[in-house]
Design a protein around this motif. Structure first.
Motif, PDB file in Angstrom:
ATOM      1  N   ASN A 114      18.542  86.873  59.758  1.00  0.00           N
ATOM      2  CA  ASN A 114      19.895  87.000  60.143  1.00  0.00           C
ATOM      3  C   ASN A 114      21.121  86.750  59.230  1.00  0.00           C
ATOM      4  N   SER A 115      22.067  87.439  59.454  1.00  0.00           N
ATOM      5  CA  SER A 115      23.351  87.426  58.595  1.00  0.00           C
ATOM      6  C   SER A 115      23.933  86.186  59.306  1.00  0.00           C
ATOM      7  N   PHE A 116      24.827  85.427  58.125  1.00  0.00           N
ATOM      8  CA  PHE A 116      25.611  84.208  58.473  1.00  0.00           C
ATOM      9  C   PHE A 116      26.681  84.479  59.562  1.00  0.00           C
ATOM     10  N   ASP A 117      27.101  85.578  59.601  1.00  0.00           N
ATOM     11  CA  ASP A 117      28.454  86.020  60.479  1.00  0.00           C
ATOM     12  C   ASP A 117      28.146  86.388  61.899  1.00  0.00           C
ATOM     13  N   GLU A 118      26.593  86.215  62.161  1.00  0.00           N
ATOM     14  CA  GLU A 118      26.251  86.718  63.445  1.00  0.00           C
ATOM     15  C   GLU A 118      26.716  86.048  64.747  1.00  0.00           C
ATOM     16  N   ALA A 119      27.071  84.880  64.679  1.00  0.00           N
ATOM     17  CA  ALA A 119      27.629  83.996  65.842  1.00  0.00           C
ATOM     18  C   ALA A 119      28.945  84.766  66.083  1.00  0.00           C
ATOM     19  N   TRP A 120      29.655  85.521  65.308  1.00  0.00           N
ATOM     20  CA  TRP A 120      30.800  86.123  65.542  1.00  0.00           C
ATOM     21  C   TRP A 120      30.939  87.402  66.076  1.00  0.00           C
ATOM     22  N   ALA A 121      30.095  88.242  65.287  1.00  0.00           N
ATOM     23  CA  ALA A 121      29.938  89.720  65.281  1.00  0.00           C
ATOM     24  C   ALA A 121      28.950  90.318  64.834  1.00  0.00           C
ATOM     25  N   LEU A 122      28.884  91.568  64.732  1.00  0.00           N
ATOM     26  CA  LEU A 122      27.856  92.276  63.952  1.00  0.00           C
ATOM     27  C   LEU A 122      28.071  91.944  62.593  1.00  0.00           C
ATOM     28  N   PRO A 123      26.977  91.945  61.755  1.00  0.00           N
ATOM     29  CA  PRO A 123      27.043  91.665  60.467  1.00  0.00           C
ATOM     30  C   PRO A 123      27.913  92.622  59.556  1.00  0.00           C
ATOM     31  N   SER A 124      28.793  91.955  58.737  1.00  0.00           N
ATOM     32  CA  SER A 124      29.494  92.689  57.652  1.00  0.00           C
ATOM     33  C   SER A 124      28.460  93.003  56.498  1.00  0.00           C
ATOM     34  N   GLU A 125      28.931  94.023  55.848  1.00  0.00           N
ATOM     35  CA  GLU A 125      28.036  94.278  54.746  1.00  0.00           C
ATOM     36  C   GLU A 125      27.746  93.199  53.498  1.00  0.00           C
ATOM     37  N   GLU A 126      28.810  92.345  53.537  1.00  0.00           N
ATOM     38  CA  GLU A 126      28.571  91.369  52.665  1.00  0.00           C
ATOM     39  C   GLU A 126      27.372  90.363  52.990  1.00  0.00           C
ATOM     40  N   ALA A 127      27.485  90.205  54.517  1.00  0.00           N
ATOM     41  CA  ALA A 127      26.794  89.077  54.967  1.00  0.00           C
ATOM     42  C   ALA A 127      25.394  89.800  55.263  1.00  0.00           C
ATOM     43  N   VAL A 128      25.036  91.021  55.423  1.00  0.00           N
ATOM     44  CA  VAL A 128      23.775  91.624  55.442  1.00  0.00           C
ATOM     45  C   VAL A 128      23.274  91.456  54.001  1.00  0.00           C
ATOM     46  N   SER A 173      20.049  80.165  66.839  1.00  0.00           N
ATOM     47  CA  SER A 173      20.264  78.836  65.952  1.00  0.00           C
ATOM     48  C   SER A 173      21.545  79.072  65.044  1.00  0.00           C
ATOM     49  N   LEU A 174      21.938  80.146  65.022  1.00  0.00           N
ATOM     50  CA  LEU A 174      23.231  80.225  64.249  1.00  0.00           C
ATOM     51  C   LEU A 174      24.457  79.709  64.754  1.00  0.00           C
ATOM     52  N   THR A 175      25.432  79.041  64.048  1.00  0.00           N
ATOM     53  CA  THR A 175      26.592  78.670  64.748  1.00  0.00           C
ATOM     54  C   THR A 175      27.845  79.375  64.145  1.00  0.00           C
ATOM     55  N   ALA A 176      28.840  79.156  65.100  1.00  0.00           N
ATOM     56  CA  ALA A 176      30.077  79.960  64.818  1.00  0.00           C
ATOM     57  C   ALA A 176      30.713  79.119  63.784  1.00  0.00           C
ATOM     58  N   GLN A 177      30.547  77.778  63.859  1.00  0.00           N
ATOM     59  CA  GLN A 177      31.147  76.655  63.241  1.00  0.00           C
ATOM     60  C   GLN A 177      30.650  76.770  61.848  1.00  0.00           C
ATOM     61  N   GLN A 178      31.330  76.457  60.740  1.00  0.00           N
ATOM     62  CA  GLN A 178      30.920  76.530  59.341  1.00  0.00           C
ATOM     63  C   GLN A 178      29.875  77.505  59.187  1.00  0.00           C
ATOM     64  N   PRO A 179      30.203  78.734  59.344  1.00  0.00           N
ATOM     65  CA  PRO A 179      29.225  79.765  59.324  1.00  0.00           C
ATOM     66  C   PRO A 179      28.383  79.879  57.963  1.00  0.00           C
ATOM     67  N   LEU A 180      28.916  79.332  56.899  1.00  0.00           N
ATOM     68  CA  LEU A 180      28.106  79.510  55.768  1.00  0.00           C
ATOM     69  C   LEU A 180      26.725  78.773  55.695  1.00  0.00           C
ATOM     70  N   ASN A 181      26.669  77.491  56.670  1.00  0.00           N
ATOM     71  CA  ASN A 181      25.406  76.770  56.725  1.00  0.00           C
ATOM     72  C   ASN A 181      24.483  77.741  57.379  1.00  0.00           C
ATOM     73  N   ASN A 182      24.888  78.823  57.913  1.00  0.00           N
ATOM     74  CA  ASN A 182      23.633  79.554  58.485  1.00  0.00           C
ATOM     75  C   ASN A 182      22.878  80.331  57.412  1.00  0.00           C
ATOM     76  N   ILE A 183      23.314  80.326  56.417  1.00  0.00           N
ATOM     77  CA  ILE A 183      22.629  80.836  55.166  1.00  0.00           C
ATOM     78  C   ILE A 183      21.590  80.004  54.916  1.00  0.00           C
ATOM     79  N   VAL A 184      21.770  78.779  54.936  1.00  0.00           N
ATOM     80  CA  VAL A 184      20.568  77.632  54.650  1.00  0.00           C
ATOM     81  C   VAL A 184      19.530  77.685  55.746  1.00  0.00           C
ATOM     82  N   ARG A 185      20.231  77.791  57.041  1.00  0.00           N
ATOM     83  CA  ARG A 185      19.130  77.484  58.171  1.00  0.00           C
ATOM     84  C   ARG A 185      18.339  78.694  57.929  1.00  0.00           C
ATOM     85  N   VAL A 186      18.979  80.220  57.884  1.00  0.00           N
ATOM     86  CA  VAL A 186      17.864  81.195  57.654  1.00  0.00           C
ATOM     87  C   VAL A 186      17.276  81.097  56.612  1.00  0.00           C
ATOM     88  N   THR A 187      17.489  80.625  55.699  1.00  0.00           N
ATOM     89  CA  THR A 187      16.417  80.244  54.329  1.00  0.00           C
ATOM     90  C   THR A 187      15.428  79.733  54.810  1.00  0.00           C
TER      91      THR A 187
END
Ligand SMILES: Nc1nc2c(ncn2[C@@H]2O[C@H](COP(=O)(O)OP(=O)(O)OP(=O)(O)O)[C@@H](O)[C@H]2O)c(=O)[nH]1
Ligand SMILES: [Mg+2]
Lengths: 330, 562, 137
Positions: B364-378, B333-347
């Motif tokens: 899930n971390s919000f950047d996972e449609a792009w790559a393995l999660p960064s520290e901040e995203a985790v 369900s994560l999107t690469a577009q507007q990745p911050l929206n993923n935080i809301v989805r995940v919530t």
């Protein structure tokens, strides 16, 4: 790319140019007929084997295993696999190649220099093959592939098209297609030289086997009767009198029964070669194919020349008469 | 009671006619037929009549009691919050060990291991097929040596570890047990989970090495060995997560997972394993997708179904009827577009998991449609769980949605639809779930069902009848340069070097004997685990052990159905 | 002329939802689609691309191994006598944008991130393929 280049490439075994030549033929590129004409003298050496049967019976799996087996016997193998094109969009999912063994199998058919696999969409042609399948087979033949396997669409309808290209036709069945009506309707008994009941692991294979054998024995009798009457299809009759159609069982995904199948395929070829049946058969096919090509051209020419005529008020019968008279005169 | 019902019924008629009707013609939304994400048709509003057929004591009841619709524990999150467990792993064992320690420091309460693809497929880092993939989307593990580094400074008696691993699950369990022994942790303190669920690999995830039958045999070997040797360890995580990710509906996810679970239990009983011994060591793993109530209903239905099933199989201990499950929010369900929206989805998804009564949760971390999660995203992903746990108040009451007309109706509906599938699978196996599931794998039943749902979902997106915010509506031009994790390209080289060193330094004679032992277990149909455990301790690599299995059982290529 | 597309899964990653859905939708859009199945090596994909004489090679990867696997596919296409400059090479999956330039340099024409509607991919192929074919001649 010019004709010269391609012809030379195919002759020298250049895969990329063979692939291009096939595309030219498939797309009816203006050069394609010339290419085929030039390569034709190199053809006639391949044993062309048609693999037909209902959807999902295991045709592609058998093609893959047969390829492996013939490679083991030192023969090069060309494969043409036809899948149905949508009559509405023209799109097609060509899903036969993915049954070819690759990666972790010791003999990787995807990378084998002596295996050439080509997928084709049926592109509107009925009868189990594409309009250009026969020509593609010729190209593979001219590129010196010794065995050419042609996998038909498997639409579950009469796949008689395979007879136009194959020397040997293998009909694949499986236990669940064993009900008599299906087998009868498809005209499958007439087109097959070898019958395979695949998925023997599923049980019920014996029933199909018994049924097929029974139907074949009836068929045999009719053939005998017919042979007294009909003059048509001389080679076919000669062949039928010499070849008792075998019925085999396989479990293709495990490779069971594949050696035996390859043996029968080779045996059938030997029978054909004896007494010139093969030659007769091929001559007949060449004749038919020549007529087809001619009709094709005439049709195109008619469409080009007489398009405007059809816009007129006259009925189509009168127009047709007119066209035929003119065309036949020239 | 009857009088009241009559009164309500009368009111309902009046409401429909006088209140509702005038409004219906004024509905502005384009959607006319409302459905759940999985295509279950739903009404405008629910009332007592929708759950008339349900019996409170029989179907809903109290948490901690049969049929556990409301939760397996009577106090649920008041007693103990769910385990916050973030799936993570990348690069070498050192890299992952560092990330794990950071997460534990930040308040994570359980570990969860992501392996790289070669490890998942049972290939060593120096295998030609592993080239380019070592350490890429998980940690590379070749031998026990890597595990020693991975768990360096992490006491196994303090934390439980989950391992997303399937064909080589037994090898990883053996490694973990060996680490526990090295740390002198008593065996009954070694806690964690191996995924070890091959059926869903055949249905959906495609991490496949051996054919279905030997795969199942080894799974049951692991059950047998694990019950005796690591009694607090979950020996399987029967997973719907991947089935859902592959495109199934919620109902298919539930039905296929439970069918698989039944097949595993039947296979274990056929081996003579005591169901009450096995049950506490079973766990489940579900997906939390976008449709909030549908997901909650799915979780509640799953518990109720499993309790009935286990009771029917003859499990006596009420604990055997518990379905404990882990949830991961939907990666798909994560999107690469507007990745911050993923935080809301995940919530929203995580909230559904908590309201559905999960035992552990990965967000899930919000950047996972792009790559393995960064520290901040985790960190944000972990904070999401902590916010739900500590700020929202939803964890203070057990099953707060219990009794909601809609949720109870939907729970029941999903359960019914799932049973239908299960009955179909049982029929395919002539009464045996093991045979039914194997049959469905062989004839492509599961794959076809899932593929069709995936295509339907995609079609809805393409047509715009399903809106994905930021993808097919509310799009913007955006600069997508968010900071992403980079895996050191040197990982492969370093990992191969280490493997070579280990291979040179170990006692290769002992190793050979152990591999031979494994082979003879396979050939003589004995439990392979004692041999695998010894082999692991003699530093046999994952590839060597899986290779031995492959030699005996052959490799399997799944029929592909598009 | 029919457009032929090879939909390829390369490497060890087994997530085939995207590839399979893409294959179906491309077929429905009128393309001839050849799907490779899972776990192909770069060589196998390249060989199929050349022998099948496809116009488009679409590679789906969610494993993070697009580098080096995708450049290798292109390299092998060349090695097998194919001309990747006449083909449209597109990649879809979890691809960090930092890797976009590297993929482009290697000869990738289009990169599609998760969530991209398939209609966009179809549009891209229809628009870009004729340009590419012309350029390659
Ligand atoms: N049980 C069993 N399954 C088999 C056997 N041979 C093939 N299959 C399976 O049957 C399915 C269909 O096989 P294919 O080889 O694709 O059949 P096909 O006739 O080429 O199918 P189409 O080209 O779609 O008509 C695959 O899942 C195979 O793995 C066999 O001997 N036994
Ligand atoms: Mg086929």
């Amino acid at each position: 790319m010019n004709v010269e280049e391609i012809v030379e490439g195919v002759t020298k075994g250049n895969r990329k140019l063979l692939a291009k030549a096939i595309s030219y033929v498939e797309n009816e590129h203006p050069n394609s007929k010339e290419i085929l004409r030039r390569l034709y003298p190199r053809t006639g050496n391949a044993h062309v084997v048609g693999i037909t049967g209902f959807p999902g019976v295991g045709k592609s799996t058998i093609v893959s295993k047969l390829t492996e087996e013939f490679r083991r016997r030192g023969k090069s193998v060309g494969i043409v696999a036809v899948d149905p094109s949508s009559p509405f969009t023209g799109g097609a999912l060509l899903g036969d190649r993915l049954r070819l063994e690759g990666a972790d199998v010791s003999k990787n058919l995807w990378l084998d220099e002596k295996v050439f696999f080509r997928s084709m969409g049926s592109r509107g042609r009925l009868g189990g093959i594409a309009k250009k399948t026969g020509d593609v087979v010729k190209l593979l033949d001219s590129a010196k592939y010794e065995i050419i396997l042609v996998e038909t669409v498997g639409a579950g309808q009469s796949e008689v098209g395979v007879l136009e290209v194959a020397d040997t036709v293998v009909v694949i069945l499986m236990p669940e297609t064993g009900d008599d009506i299906q087998v009868n309707k498809a005209g499958i008994l007439e087109i097959g030289d070898i019958f395979v009941i695949n998925k023997a692991d599923l049980g019920g294979a014996e029933n199909v086997e018994r049924w097929i054998k029974y139907m074949l024995s009836l068929d045999e009798e009719t053939v005998m009767e017919l042979s007294k009457l009909s003059h048509a299809e001389e080679s076919r009759l000669m062949e039928r009198l010499r070849w008792k159609k075998p019925v085999l069982k396989t479990i293709a995904d495990r490779g069971v029964g594949i050696k035996e199948l390859a043996n029968e395929i080779e045996k059938h070829y030997e029978v054909l070669k004896k007494n010139g049946v093969l030659q007769k058969k091929r001559n007949e096919r060449a004749k038919i194919s020549a007529i087809e090509i001619a009709i094709e051209e005439i049709r195109a020419e008619i469409v080009r020349r007489y398009k405007s005529l059809l816009d007129g008020e006259i009925d189509p019968y009168t127009v047709a008469d007119k066209i035929v008279k003119e065309v036949l005169r020239c | 009671m009857g009088e009241l019902t009559e009164k309500i019924r009368e009111k309902k008629r009046e409401w429909e006619k006088e209140c509702l009707e005038p409004w219906l013609s004024k509905c502005e939304r384009e959607v006319k037929n409302f459905e759940t994400l999985s295509g279950i048709e739903i009404s405008n509003v629910y009332d007592p009549f929708d759950i008339e057929h349900l019996d409170f004591l029989r179907d809903i009841g109290y948490p901690g009691e049969f049929p556990f619709t409301r939760g397996v524990y009577p106090t649920m999150y008041r007693g103990r919050l769910w385990t916050m467990r973030l799936f993570s792993g990348f690069g070498t064992a050192e890299d992952t060990n560092r990330r794990w320690k950071m997460l534990l420091e930040e308040g994570e309460t359980g570990l969860s291991t992501a392996f790289d693809f070669p490890t998942l497929m049972g290939l060593d880092s120096d295998d030609p097929l592993a080239d380019g993939e070592v350490g890429k989307c998980g940690v590379a593990i070749d031998t026990l040596k890597d595990f020693e580094i991975l768990f360096d400074g992490i006491p196994l008696n303090k934390v439980s570890t989950s391992f997303t691993i399937n064909p080589p699950a037994g090898i990883i369990l053996a490694m973990y047990t060996a680490i526990g022994d090295m740390q002198k942790v008593p065996r009954d303190k070694v806690r964690g989970t191996i995924q070890n669920d091959m059926f869903k690999e055949f249905h959906a995830q495609n991490t496949i090495v051996l054919p279905p039958e030997p795969s199942l045999k080894i799974i049951v070997d692991i059950f047998e060995w694990g019950i005796k040797n690591v009694p607090k360890f979950n020996l399987i995580s029967i997973s719907g997560y991947h089935i859902r990710e592959a495109g199934s509906t919620a109902v298919q996810e539930l039905a296929f997972t439970i069918a698989d679970g039944m097949a595993y239990v039947e296979a274990a009983m056929e081996r003579g394993i005591d169901i009450d011994k096995l049950a506490p060591q079973l766990s489940f793993f579900f997906n939390a997708h976008n449709d909030f109530f549908e997901e909650i209903a799915k979780f509640r239905a799953s518990r109720r179904m499993w309790a009935k099933i286990m009771k029917d199989y003859g499990a006596k201990d009420p604990r055997s009827w518990w379905m404990k499950f882990h949830v991961q929010t939907a990666g798909c369900s994560l999107t690469a577009q507007q990745p911050l929206n993923n935080i809301v989805r995940v919530t929203i998804q995580a909230l559904a998991a908590v309201l559905g009564g999960c035992q552990s949760l990965h967000t899930n971390s919000f950047d996972e449609a792009w790559a393995l999660p960064s520290e901040e995203a985790v960190r944000v992903a972990l904070r999401t769980q902590q916010l739900i746990a500590y700020e929202s108040g939803v964890a203070n009451v057990v099953d707060p949605l219990g009794g909601s007309y809609y949720v109870e109706w939907l729970t029941d509906k999903i359960e019914r639809l799932a049973w239908k599938y299960i009955e179909r699978i049982r029929e395919m196996g002539n009464g045996s779930m093991v045979k039914g599931v194997l049959k469905g794998i062989e004839n492509g039943f599961f794959v076809r069902e899932i593929s069709d749902s995936a295509a339907r979902y995609q079609r809805e997106i393409e047509e715009g009848s399903r809106i994905i915010v930021g993808v097919n509506k509310f799009r913007i031009e955006e600069d997508l340069k968010i900071p992403l994790l980079k895996v050191d390209p040197e990982v492969q080289r370093r990992q191969i070097e280490r493997l070579r060193r280990v291979k040179k330094e170990r006692d290769n004679k002992v190793l050979k004997e152990n591999l031979e032992w494994i082979r003879s277990c396979c050939e003589n149909n004995e439990n392979v685990m004692p041999a695998v455990f010894e082999a692991v301790k003699s530093y046999a690599s994952v590839g060597e052990i899986m290779g031995t299995f492959k030699q005996v059982y052959g490799t399997y290529r799944k029929p592909i159905i598009i | 002329m029919k457009i032929r597309v090879l939909v390829a899964k390369v490497g060890l990653d087994g997530h085939d939802r995207g590839a399979k859905v893409l294959a179906r939708f491309l077929r429905d859009a009128g393309f001839e689609v050849i799907y490779t199945g899972l776990h192909r090596t770069p060589q196998e994909v390249a060989r199929a691309a050349v022998d099948e004489d496809v116009d488009v090679v679409g590679v789906s990867l969610l494993s993070g191994a697009h580098i080096p696997l995708v450049p290798r596919i292109i390299q092998y296409i060349r090695e097998y006598g194919g001309n990747p400059d006449e083909m449209l090479i597109v990649v879809g999956g979890t691809i960090p944008h930092d890797d976009f330039p590297k993929l482009r340099d290697a000869g990738v024409d289009g990169i599609f991130i998760p969530g991209t509607p398939i209609s966009e991919i179809i549009k891209f192929i229809k628009e870009k393929l004729p340009e590419k074919k012309k350029g390659g001649k």
